[in-house]
Design an enzyme around this catalytic site. Sequence first.
Site, PDB file in Angstrom:
ATOM      1  N   CYS A 156       2.458   2.919  -4.123  1.00  9.15           N
ATOM      2  CA  CYS A 156       1.914   1.986  -5.098  1.00  9.15           C
ATOM      3  C   CYS A 156       0.426   2.238  -5.330  1.00  9.15           C
ATOM      4  O   CYS A 156       0.042   3.342  -5.666  1.00  9.15           O
ATOM      5  CB  CYS A 156       2.201   0.570  -4.599  1.00  9.15           C
ATOM      6  SG  CYS A 156       2.050  -0.696  -5.820  1.00  9.15           S
ATOM      7  N   HIS A 159       7.207   0.831  -4.858  1.00 12.77           N
ATOM      8  CA  HIS A 159       6.274   0.020  -4.105  1.00 12.77           C
ATOM      9  C   HIS A 159       6.957  -0.752  -2.978  1.00 12.77           C
ATOM     10  O   HIS A 159       8.171  -0.838  -2.922  1.00 12.77           O
ATOM     11  CB  HIS A 159       5.485  -0.918  -5.031  1.00 12.77           C
ATOM     12  CG  HIS A 159       6.296  -2.049  -5.572  1.00 12.77           C
ATOM     13  ND1 HIS A 159       6.134  -2.520  -6.845  1.00 12.77           N
ATOM     14  CD2 HIS A 159       7.259  -2.809  -5.028  1.00 12.77           C
ATOM     15  CE1 HIS A 159       6.968  -3.512  -7.036  1.00 12.77           C
ATOM     16  NE2 HIS A 159       7.649  -3.711  -5.952  1.00 12.77           N
TER      17      HIS A 159
END
Lengths: 240, 437
Positions: free
Chosen positions: A97, A202
């Site tokens: 992320c 993520h």
Amino acid sequence: MKKSIRIAWLYPDLMSTYGDRGNVIVLERRSSWRGVRADIVPVTLETPVSVLESCGLIFMGGAQDRQQKLAGEDFLKRKGPVVKKMVESNIPALFVCAAYQFVGRYYKPYQGDTIPGAGIFDLTTEHPGDQAKRLIGNVRAEIVNPHVLAGTVIVGFENHGGRTHLGPKMKPLAKVISGNGNNGDDGWEGVIYKNAIGSYFHGPLLPKNPAIADWLLEKALGTLALLNDTLEQKANESVR
Amino acid sequence: MLRDNEGMGLFDRLVVILTKLVSFTSTLLGLGAGETWPGEVALMLRPNIATALSERLSDGVILVAGTNGKTTTSLMVKTILEHIGDSVVHNATGANLINGVVSSFIRNADWLGRVRADVGIFEIDENSLPVILRYMTPKRVILLNLFRDQLDRYGEVDVIVEKWIRALSALPKETVFILNSDDPAVAFIGTSVKGKAVYYGLNDAGKYLSVREHATDSTFCPSCGRRLTYRGVYYSHIGVWKCTGCSFTRPDPTVNRWPSTLPGLYNQYNTLAAVALAKSLGIPESAIKKSLQSFAPAFGRQEEIESAGKTVKLFLSKNPAGFNASLRTVLDMGAKELLFVLNDRIPDGRDVSWIWDVDFETVPPSATVLVSGDRAYDMALRLKYASPAGREPQVFTDLSLAFMHARERNTHEPLYVLATYSAMLEARKILKGRKIL
């Protein structure tokens, strides 16, 4: 096989949104289920770099803007150069992320100054403007690098505005089956360089993709015994 | 009693009558009255209708916003105000966008299109608060808390705080704010509004957590960005805090004690918020006490259902902070049979990453754990990794089979169900519907 490992979790108080903790939990459990003692070492603003240097595996996750700024200053000045040296000397690492963007060369927002990255990976990220759509949703992709994992289907959730492009010496981690990946154009997702992996999946990347978890652990510990991953596989297949 | 509605334009009233008629017919035909679309249609015909309608309320509008506790708190406020004789218009659970608010007016209006209530109590979605404020100026605003919730839909907490401050600081000085002193971000909003701020919070060191939970959002100062220190944490980032950098400190809560009729620390906070609101309106404590005595929990919020001889207790749990709070409450209640239901539909949020921020490690190994939902295997995986031994829960991809299994265990233990929004709807349908197990 080594009997213990120290896992550095970079900025757990600042860079931990979207269930990033899942990655650390998975590394810890998959070690202990094989009789390996894993110590999670939080490395944050006040932590001296010597603590970071004592670790054999690195994880860094996502962040909100304000927290990323705080962590960013410290990372660029102090921890980043150490992480770069460790990655160059084949220490396994995972950046997801915001961290994935951050270990590149720079991030160019659609307005304002370009934000320099730590330059650990040769990649760049640009935000195409506020009219461009954010890339949000489930992703399925097939690993292309490392070759030992080629063909393994990995799944995750992406949520990013920036588009990332890899430099010439970087290898993509996976080929997108559905979803967007690095930039929504070239069909690649993530990056691999030496024993370090970056990904837009993520938060909890490792739980549903135990092959990546074990690959990172094997780079640190040596060959590992197999675990029963039936449930992991079912969870992986349930992502559409 | 009918109110004077002369200030409302004829066209506005026609729109209300028309949408009411369509909604009524649709109910007769068994298509459901709709909690949102009558308002949606009315807004299409008359974009400013929300303003005209809200101006008909002699005692004005009360807005309730925050990540967790909106429904329970607004129902408590409604209960108190109805007890003292107010006529209330209130939006249905979850219908917390502008269309839901207008729908509630249409439902409340008479057949001449006139608003019958004196006061409006509306729970408002985090993103919709600035939108609603464009249409109406509330007399009171209750802000409960801000936690991570569906990042794919709402964005980051910091971004919401910024949007709220921009919208709320434009309100006139007559608007009174009821704010949670123990949530740093909510307390920070109090520093930038024109109107009076009334703070509520807990002063009870006995309720401090001994070990910090994981799902914390706001441990950094909303004013200067430096780290906050806590004398004690009640749950998540809610506690007695102060900044180590600047002078920003937790405001002293004037409303800090009230017996809660519902279990759970978060209900203690919901109660304090409702009581602080009532006190700000000058309602005597004796009346507040009396009205809340028989307060019944809202839909899926600690609702208890008897189903074919099994007691089932439902706890809506839709984000890490809410889930941790529910989990702590049911374990305190001695739960031995647990069912976790995880869906990833639009109302739940498509991203289920957040379950890794919930402290499932607190579930004792002796508990029986079942999981279900669209993402049952994600939930099962989370529980496997919460267990040092890697113990896997029983997975039921079909929710009704999970209930059947729980019933057939024949243990006389209640089943505690923690479920996301759409999963909760499904659970209630199975338990209350004709297809009983």
